[in-house]
Design an enzyme around this catalytic site. Structure first.
Site, PDB file in Angstrom:
ATOM      1  N   ARG A 138       6.577   7.548  -6.928  1.00 27.77           N
ATOM      2  CA  ARG A 138       7.912   7.013  -6.658  1.00 27.77           C
ATOM      3  C   ARG A 138       8.600   6.715  -7.976  1.00 27.77           C
ATOM      4  O   ARG A 138       7.958   6.326  -8.944  1.00 27.77           O
ATOM      5  CB  ARG A 138       7.817   5.704  -5.864  1.00 27.77           C
ATOM      6  CG  ARG A 138       6.830   5.732  -4.731  1.00 27.77           C
ATOM      7  CD  ARG A 138       7.275   6.618  -3.614  1.00 27.77           C
ATOM      8  NE  ARG A 138       8.544   6.183  -3.075  1.00 27.77           N
ATOM      9  CZ  ARG A 138       8.682   5.227  -2.155  1.00 27.77           C
ATOM     10  NH1 ARG A 138       7.624   4.612  -1.680  1.00 27.77           N
ATOM     11  NH2 ARG A 138       9.865   4.883  -1.712  1.00 27.77           N
ATOM     12  N   PRO A 186      17.450   4.004   4.666  1.00 28.70           N
ATOM     13  CA  PRO A 186      17.520   2.765   5.442  1.00 28.70           C
ATOM     14  C   PRO A 186      16.358   1.826   5.128  1.00 28.70           C
ATOM     15  O   PRO A 186      15.209   2.110   5.433  1.00 28.70           O
ATOM     16  CB  PRO A 186      17.461   3.252   6.894  1.00 28.70           C
ATOM     17  CG  PRO A 186      17.750   4.709   6.846  1.00 28.70           C
ATOM     18  CD  PRO A 186      17.264   5.172   5.513  1.00 28.70           C
ATOM     19  N   GLU A 187      16.678   0.718   4.476  1.00 31.60           N
ATOM     20  CA  GLU A 187      15.717  -0.351   4.244  1.00 31.60           C
ATOM     21  C   GLU A 187      16.206  -1.540   5.076  1.00 31.60           C
ATOM     22  O   GLU A 187      17.092  -1.374   5.905  1.00 31.60           O
ATOM     23  CB  GLU A 187      15.654  -0.703   2.746  1.00 31.60           C
ATOM     24  CG  GLU A 187      15.307   0.507   1.877  1.00 31.60           C
ATOM     25  CD  GLU A 187      15.271   0.190   0.389  1.00 31.60           C
ATOM     26  OE1 GLU A 187      15.024  -0.967   0.020  1.00 31.60           O
ATOM     27  OE2 GLU A 187      15.493   1.117  -0.408  1.00 31.60           O
ATOM     28  N   LYS A 211      11.592  -2.045   8.929  1.00 29.51           N
ATOM     29  CA  LYS A 211      12.594  -0.978   8.976  1.00 29.51           C
ATOM     30  C   LYS A 211      12.678  -0.354  10.367  1.00 29.51           C
ATOM     31  O   LYS A 211      13.339   0.669  10.547  1.00 29.51           O
ATOM     32  CB  LYS A 211      12.258   0.099   7.937  1.00 29.51           C
ATOM     33  CG  LYS A 211      12.184  -0.432   6.505  1.00 29.51           C
ATOM     34  CD  LYS A 211      11.738   0.646   5.522  1.00 29.51           C
ATOM     35  CE  LYS A 211      11.442   0.037   4.151  1.00 29.51           C
ATOM     36  NZ  LYS A 211      10.876   1.020   3.213  1.00 29.51           N
TER      37      LYS A 211
END
Length: 299
Positions: A288, A2-3, A59
Site C-alpha cells: 500500500r 469508501p471509508e 465500511k
DNA sequence: AGTTGTGTTGAAGA
DNA sequence: ATCTTCAACACAAC
C-alpha cells in the site's frame, strides 16, 4: 474509496431517502457481486421486502428489511449487507433498463462517467431505484436473516467504531499498543479498528506527526493520544464534508464530497507539506502507498 | 503499446 | 502465528 466517512454519508442519505420503501425487484449484469446465495435465491429472498432502517458497521452498509406477513407465513426480518470496496457507490435515481444496457435518466449527475458503471439495481415501489455503480466490480451484496448476517466473520471480527460515543482513549491505547506492526498497517486493519482506509490513515498520521513506519507498540502515551485526537478530528471533519471524491466516490445523488479539497497528505506526493513546506514523500508499506512528511513525522 | 498505479478484502503461500 | 503476495477487475497515466 469508501471509508468510514463515505459509508456514513451513504447511510445517512439512505435513511433520509428510502425508509419505508418496498423492493419490488432487482436487476444486475455482474452476478459475482452477489455472495453467499445464488442470484436466483437472492432475488426471491429480497423481493417484496420493506426497508426499515440503515446502519453502518465499519465500511459495511447494513440495510434492515422486513418481509410482510402474507397468509399464514410469518413476517421475516432480513439483513442486506453491501460493501462498496474500492470503486463502488450507491446512487438513487432512475435508469432505463434494456437487457444488457442501462441508461441514466435522472438526476443529471448520474450521467457523470464515475456514476455510469451500474451493475446492480434495486427497484423501489415508488418508481425510483437504488443503483450500484462500480467500475471494478469488487463490491459485494449479500442477504440473509439478521442472525445469519450478523454471525458472518467479516462483521463479527471487526474492531471498535472510532466515532462511537462510548469509545475512549483507554480502549484505543489497549488495542493499538499490543500490535507489533507499523502504525500505518495497524490503522488500516479492520480487525483492530473499524472504518479507516488509506486516505484517512495517511492524514491522521500527518496530523499526529507520527511516521507511518513507527511500530505501534513503540508509541508513547503522548503519541497515542495525538493519534487518537487526530483520528476523531479528521474522521468527524470528513463526515461533515460528506467524504472524499478524489477517485470514484459520490453520494447517493451522484455528488462529490468536500474532504478531498482540504486533505492533508493523501495523494499529495511531491507537493509541499502544509506545516514545513518540505515535499511530501510516498513509500510502500505491504503493497500500500503511504504519504507523509519526513521532517514533521517522527519515527 | 505495454507496464504500472490505484486499494478493499479474502485467500493462498512462505 | 505472522508475514507477503496475489487475485478479483477496469481504467488512467506514463
Amino acid at each position: 474509496m469508501p471509508e468510514l466517512p463515505e459509508v456514513q454519508t451513504v447511510v445517512s442519505d439512505l435513511n433520509k431517502k428510502i425508509i419505508g420503501k418496498k423492493i419490488t425487484g432487482i436487476w444486475f449484469d455482474a452476478p459475482k457481486i452477489i455472495k453467499k446465495s445464488a442470484p436466483k435465491n437472492f432475488s426471491a429472498l429480497i423481493k417484496g421486502a420493506v426497508i426499515k432502517e440503515v446502519k453502518r458497521r465499519g465500511k459495511n452498509i447494513l440495510i434492515y428489511l422486513q418481509k410482510s406477513q402474507r397468509l399464514n407465513v410469518k413476517g421475516q426480518k432480513l439483513l442486506l449487507l453491501i460493501h462498496q470496496k474500492m470503486t463502488g457507490h450507491l446512487l438513487i435515481g432512475k435508469w432505463k433498463i434494456e437487457n444488457k444496457k442501462i441508461r441514466p435518466l435522472k438526476p443529471a449527475a448520474l450521467k457523470e462517467k464515475v456514476n455510469d458503471y451500474i451493475h446492480f439495481i434495486f427497484k423501489l415501489d415508488d418508481g425510483r431505484m437504488l443503483g450500484l455503480s462500480d467500475l471494478r466490480k469488487f463490491a459485494k451484496v449479500l442477504c440473509g436473516s439478521v442472525e445469519e448476517i450478523k454471525a458472518l466473520p467479516e462483521l463479527l471480527k471487526i474492531g471498535p467504531e472510532p466515532l462511537a460515543a462510548d469509545f475512549n482513549f483507554g480502549q484505543f491505547q489497549k488495542i493499538i499498543s499490543k500490535e507489533k506492526r507499523k502504525i500505518k498497517q495497524v490503522l488500516l486493519d479492520q480487525e483492530v479498528i473499524a472504518g479507516i482506509g488509506n486516505i484517512y490513515s495517511d492524514d491522521i498520521l500527518w496530523q499526529a506527526r507520527i511516521h507511518p513506519f513507527k511500530p505501534a507498540d513503540k508509541l508513547s502515551g503522548y503519541e497515542l493520544k495525538n493519534i487518537y485526537k487526530a483520528m476523531k478530528m479528521i474522521l468527524n471533519k470528513a463526515v461533515n464534508l460528506r467524504g472524499t471524491s478524489i477517485s470514484d466516490f459520490r453520494d447517493t445523488a451522484g455528488k462529490a464530497g468536500g474532504y478531498g479539497n482540504i486533505r492533508l497528505v493523501y495523494r499529495r506526493e511531491n507537493e509541499p507539506c502544509k506545516r514545513c513546506q518540505a515535499p511530501i514523500k510516498r513509500v510502500k508499506i505491504g503493497g500500500r502507498s503511504a504519504r507523509f512528511c519526513s521532517f514533521c513525522q517522527k519515527l
